[in-house]
Design a protein around this motif. Sequence first.
Motif, PDB file in Angstrom:
ATOM      1  N   THR A 117      10.655 -19.707   0.202  1.00 51.30           N
ATOM      2  CA  THR A 117       9.707 -20.800   0.031  1.00 51.30           C
ATOM      3  C   THR A 117      10.394 -22.126   0.341  1.00 51.30           C
ATOM      4  OG1 THR A 117       8.279 -21.958  -1.516  1.00 51.30           O
ATOM      5  CG2 THR A 117      10.187 -20.863  -2.454  1.00 51.30           C
ATOM      6  N   PRO A 118       9.653 -23.047   0.905  1.00 54.58           N
ATOM      7  CA  PRO A 118      10.225 -24.374   1.106  1.00 54.58           C
ATOM      8  C   PRO A 118       9.999 -25.250  -0.127  1.00 54.58           C
ATOM      9  CG  PRO A 118       8.120 -24.219   2.233  1.00 54.58           C
ATOM     10  CD  PRO A 118       8.319 -22.914   1.534  1.00 54.58           C
ATOM     11  N   TYR A 119       9.212 -24.761  -1.104  1.00 52.13           N
ATOM     12  CA  TYR A 119       8.887 -25.565  -2.283  1.00 52.13           C
ATOM     13  C   TYR A 119       9.914 -25.345  -3.378  1.00 52.13           C
ATOM     14  CZ  TYR A 119       4.364 -25.567   0.057  1.00 52.13           C
ATOM     15  OH  TYR A 119       3.369 -25.688   0.979  1.00 52.13           O
TER      16      TYR A 119
ATOM     17  N   ILE B 296       0.809  -1.217   0.000  1.00 50.24           N
ATOM     18  CA  ILE B 296       0.000   0.000   0.000  1.00 50.24           C
ATOM     19  C   ILE B 296       0.849   1.277   0.000  1.00 50.24           C
ATOM     20  CG2 ILE B 296      -0.286   0.191   2.520  1.00 50.24           C
ATOM     21  CD1 ILE B 296      -3.064   0.655  -0.074  1.00 50.24           C
ATOM     22  N   HIS B 297       2.068   1.233   0.497  1.00 47.74           N
ATOM     23  CA  HIS B 297       2.889   2.449   0.555  1.00 47.74           C
ATOM     24  C   HIS B 297       3.942   2.462  -0.550  1.00 47.74           C
ATOM     25  CE1 HIS B 297       4.779  -0.726   2.781  1.00 47.74           C
ATOM     26  NE2 HIS B 297       5.916  -0.107   2.793  1.00 47.74           N
ATOM     27  N   ARG B 298       3.700   1.684  -1.641  1.00 50.21           N
ATOM     28  CA  ARG B 298       4.618   1.632  -2.773  1.00 50.21           C
ATOM     29  C   ARG B 298       6.048   1.361  -2.319  1.00 50.21           C
ATOM     30  NH1 ARG B 298       3.026   3.451  -7.520  1.00 50.21           N
ATOM     31  NH2 ARG B 298       0.904   4.232  -7.689  1.00 50.21           N
ATOM     32  N   PRO B 299       6.286   0.238  -1.692  1.00 47.78           N
ATOM     33  CA  PRO B 299       7.636  -0.049  -1.201  1.00 47.78           C
ATOM     34  C   PRO B 299       8.590  -0.286  -2.369  1.00 47.78           C
ATOM     35  CG  PRO B 299       6.258  -1.995  -0.990  1.00 47.78           C
ATOM     36  CD  PRO B 299       5.351  -0.875  -1.429  1.00 47.78           C
ATOM     37  N   HIS B 300       9.879  -0.001  -2.123  1.00 40.40           N
ATOM     38  CA  HIS B 300      10.887  -0.287  -3.142  1.00 40.40           C
ATOM     39  C   HIS B 300      11.279  -1.758  -3.092  1.00 40.40           C
ATOM     40  CE1 HIS B 300      12.137   4.192  -2.650  1.00 40.40           C
ATOM     41  NE2 HIS B 300      10.951   4.047  -3.206  1.00 40.40           N
ATOM     42  N   VAL B 301      11.264  -2.286  -1.868  1.00 41.63           N
ATOM     43  CA  VAL B 301      11.648  -3.683  -1.688  1.00 41.63           C
ATOM     44  C   VAL B 301      10.519  -4.404  -0.951  1.00 41.63           C
ATOM     45  CG1 VAL B 301      13.395  -5.239  -0.755  1.00 41.63           C
ATOM     46  CG2 VAL B 301      14.050  -2.937  -1.475  1.00 41.63           C
ATOM     47  N   LEU B 302      10.213  -5.593  -1.440  1.00 43.62           N
ATOM     48  CA  LEU B 302       9.128  -6.357  -0.842  1.00 43.62           C
ATOM     49  C   LEU B 302       9.696  -7.652  -0.255  1.00 43.62           C
ATOM     50  CD1 LEU B 302       6.053  -6.132  -0.637  1.00 43.62           C
ATOM     51  CD2 LEU B 302       5.885  -7.325  -2.822  1.00 43.62           C
ATOM     52  N   PHE B 303       9.389  -7.896   1.016  1.00 41.69           N
ATOM     53  CA  PHE B 303       9.844  -9.127   1.663  1.00 41.69           C
ATOM     54  C   PHE B 303       8.655 -10.055   1.871  1.00 41.69           C
ATOM     55  CE2 PHE B 303      12.924  -5.946   3.033  1.00 41.69           C
ATOM     56  CZ  PHE B 303      14.117  -6.602   2.780  1.00 41.69           C
ATOM     57  N   LEU B 304       8.708 -11.226   1.274  1.00 43.21           N
ATOM     58  CA  LEU B 304       7.593 -12.162   1.412  1.00 43.21           C
ATOM     59  C   LEU B 304       8.109 -13.452   2.031  1.00 43.21           C
ATOM     60  CD1 LEU B 304       6.210 -11.653  -2.200  1.00 43.21           C
ATOM     61  CD2 LEU B 304       5.455 -10.472  -0.140  1.00 43.21           C
ATOM     62  N   ASP B 305       7.686 -13.696   3.258  1.00 45.90           N
ATOM     63  CA  ASP B 305       8.182 -14.868   3.975  1.00 45.90           C
ATOM     64  C   ASP B 305       7.207 -16.022   3.787  1.00 45.90           C
ATOM     65  OD1 ASP B 305       9.522 -16.580   5.590  1.00 45.90           O
ATOM     66  OD2 ASP B 305       9.177 -15.488   7.455  1.00 45.90           O
ATOM     67  N   GLU B 306       7.605 -17.004   3.027  1.00 48.08           N
ATOM     68  CA  GLU B 306       6.794 -18.179   2.717  1.00 48.08           C
ATOM     69  C   GLU B 306       5.350 -17.819   2.387  1.00 48.08           C
ATOM     70  OE1 GLU B 306       7.221 -21.532   5.202  1.00 48.08           O
ATOM     71  OE2 GLU B 306       9.411 -21.410   5.188  1.00 48.08           O
ATOM     72  N   PRO B 307       5.150 -16.993   1.370  1.00 51.26           N
ATOM     73  CA  PRO B 307       3.793 -16.525   1.074  1.00 51.26           C
ATOM     74  C   PRO B 307       2.868 -17.642   0.596  1.00 51.26           C
ATOM     75  CG  PRO B 307       5.287 -15.870  -0.666  1.00 51.26           C
ATOM     76  CD  PRO B 307       6.131 -16.458   0.413  1.00 51.26           C
ATOM     77  N   THR B 308       3.439 -18.731   0.095  1.00 55.23           N
ATOM     78  CA  THR B 308       2.571 -19.754  -0.504  1.00 55.23           C
ATOM     79  C   THR B 308       2.424 -20.989   0.378  1.00 55.23           C
ATOM     80  OG1 THR B 308       4.484 -20.559  -1.705  1.00 55.23           O
ATOM     81  CG2 THR B 308       3.032 -19.066  -2.875  1.00 55.23           C
ATOM     82  N   THR B 309       2.965 -20.931   1.584  1.00 56.57           N
ATOM     83  CA  THR B 309       2.829 -22.087   2.464  1.00 56.57           C
ATOM     84  C   THR B 309       1.374 -22.228   2.897  1.00 56.57           C
ATOM     85  OG1 THR B 309       5.069 -21.817   3.235  1.00 56.57           O
ATOM     86  CG2 THR B 309       3.625 -23.123   4.624  1.00 56.57           C
ATOM     87  N   GLY B 310       0.847 -23.409   2.727  1.00 57.79           N
ATOM     88  CA  GLY B 310      -0.533 -23.655   3.149  1.00 57.79           C
ATOM     89  C   GLY B 310      -1.566 -23.114   2.176  1.00 57.79           C
TER      90      GLY B 310
ATOM     91  N   SER C 126      -3.943 -21.279  -6.361  1.00 65.05           N
ATOM     92  CA  SER C 126      -3.656 -19.971  -5.773  1.00 65.05           C
ATOM     93  C   SER C 126      -2.161 -19.696  -5.759  1.00 65.05           C
ATOM     94  CB  SER C 126      -4.191 -19.887  -4.344  1.00 65.05           C
ATOM     95  OG  SER C 126      -5.574 -20.062  -4.334  1.00 65.05           O
ATOM     96  N   ARG C 127      -1.380 -20.748  -5.569  1.00 63.70           N
ATOM     97  CA  ARG C 127       0.073 -20.581  -5.553  1.00 63.70           C
ATOM     98  C   ARG C 127       0.554 -20.081  -6.897  1.00 63.70           C
ATOM     99  NH1 ARG C 127       2.495 -26.116  -3.448  1.00 63.70           N
ATOM    100  NH2 ARG C 127       4.264 -25.433  -4.680  1.00 63.70           N
ATOM    101  N   SER C 128       0.068 -20.712  -7.932  1.00 61.91           N
ATOM    102  CA  SER C 128       0.466 -20.315  -9.280  1.00 61.91           C
ATOM    103  C   SER C 128       0.022 -18.883  -9.571  1.00 61.91           C
ATOM    104  CB  SER C 128      -0.142 -21.303 -10.258  1.00 61.91           C
ATOM    105  OG  SER C 128      -0.059 -20.799 -11.549  1.00 61.91           O
TER     106      SER C 128
END
Lengths: 367, 299
Positions: free
Chosen positions: B189-191, B148-162, B167-169
Amino acid sequence: MRAFIVLLKKEFLQIRRNSFLPRLIILFPIVIMLVMPLVMTMDVRNVNVAVVDLDRSTTSRRILSHIGASEYFTLVYTTEDFHRAMDRLEKGTADVIVQIPENFERRMETDFPEPVQITANAVNATKGSMGMQYLVQSIARTLSELRDEKHPVVTSELITVQNRFNPTLNYRHYMIPALMIMLFLLICGFIPALSIVGEKECGTIEQINVTPVGRMTFTLAKLIPYWMIGLFVLTVAMLVARLVYGLVPAGSIATIYLGSMLFVLTISGFSLTVANFSDTMQQTMFVMFFFVMIFMLMSGLLTPIDSMPEWAQNLTLVLPPRYFVEILRAVYLKGTTLAELGVSFVALGIFAVLFNTLAAVTYKKQA
Amino acid sequence: MEAIEVYHISKRFGSVQALDSVSFTVRPGELFGLIGPDGAGKTTLFRLLTTLLTPDSGSAKVDGYDIVRDYLAIRSHVGYMPGRFSLYPDLTVEENLDFFAALFGVTVEESYDLVAPVYKQIEPFRKRRAGKLSGGMKQKLALSCALIHRPHVLFLDEPTTGVDAVSRSEFWDMLAGLKQRGITILVSTPYMDEASRCDRIALCNEGRILGIDTPEDIVHRFEERLYAIRADQMFPLLAQARQVEGVMECYPFGETHHLVADSRFDVGNFVQQLSGLDGLTIRPVEPTIEDVFIKWMKR
């Protein structure tokens, strides 16, 4: 500033959405103020008296009838055998035995009167000692009445007692300010701590921590709703006290609110510190409970500080509720002014600063 | 200037060395994947880079800012989506988004063009409380809030787990879209199968980085011959195959076992030695990232 308002709005929204909190905030003070003053009483009533009347004279009958007529006593048993009366005491059907000795009336006139003997079951220490005191007073009054009738001399009363500030020695009036303090301890002590630890448990605090919002802003937005709720609850409690028990503060209402604000500040700072050190609601609950217990039992809320052992009296000096108990009772019952309570207000102020500083220092955004 | 620079960063929790002198860089606009099993130190690394933790030693820069000294600046320039759903379950979708926009001092309108591809999918449910959303929708809301704040860097910690396969694709398609807009993305990701969607990946295990490369080149680093073997009875096959001369490794891999062979290995000889097993098949296969991971992990 916008972040602060949004945080504040979110906090109120969450309180409102909570299925339980709004009800607690409304019902809790009303129930506490309506029920507790009725049950929390140190007045001793319904003392069961067994009388061993060995004299059977006008005097002894007069004593008996006075005891029977008193609202404090119930005459449950009259006998001429002390052992039978003792049986009743052991079984618990009688609380006190009054034994009037043989020839009591006759020897009253002589130089060697035989004394009336009172035996009380002191397992319940309060009931025992208070019951005994009432009995002594009642019998003494009967005897002096009798003496006056026989020798109508104009004597002045030797002792007169006047209970200032609570003329009827109404225990309720003494307890109502204490109950208000308990409400503060529970609403401004427990709930903010639980709310912060709740955010830790569901991870939302982490999400807030990666935003540029400062910790002061976040914490203040967390506390202000509970400060407001605390003062709202006080207002409700004061209204109930006035409408139901006819207890109107003798001193200034402004002083009461000022003291309350300081106290709420202190307690919420304390509650924040506890929250900073706990990771789960359970931990918070137990730690808070431990301290609230100490606050309730040692701050003169229920028992006077003056009757505690000296080490305990010294310990109470570091318990913030002690000062607020002093302030609230003095203003409510005696009408003491702000200036006269200066020391207590300053002490409370110091604690407010101390605990909130501690809360700010122990709050970590980074580990 | 690199988007993320990490130099020999270490972090210990009690007796556990969560990160052990980890170094890597992520270029601006890159989609960089941290691939590794649970306990590899991925989450600790995220928490360090998002300034929620401070390192024991080493240093790191995100978007040019030092993670210790300039932590405040980092907080307004990065978006973080923790592994666990951590938005307010008792606020609605819309309220959560407005709330985080306000905390960053922006409005939803200002950033709508960036958030829209993700948020549009959950917009029909904007009056629903976040706690009542399905797993995939929660994840989309979390991504919207992180953007929402237009970040320059995005950190996604295991976004697709579970999250389910479809939806993962979809989620990886959304990340590709964000990359187009120049956002640097660090994703864990662990995948292993998701690794191919990244520009570059770092394979990590037990607090160390085993190697960094593009998904294509990383499999080229597997120089040994690799075979897939099967038989009716898979367990005796595993034990017996390991005894054959020239077999360096043999490990279960889905429905087959993968067999890593050195120069002494001979297929004919292998089949002959294991002739006691019914239904034995052996065929050469191309190595996958998982094979590389297993090889490096044992090194």
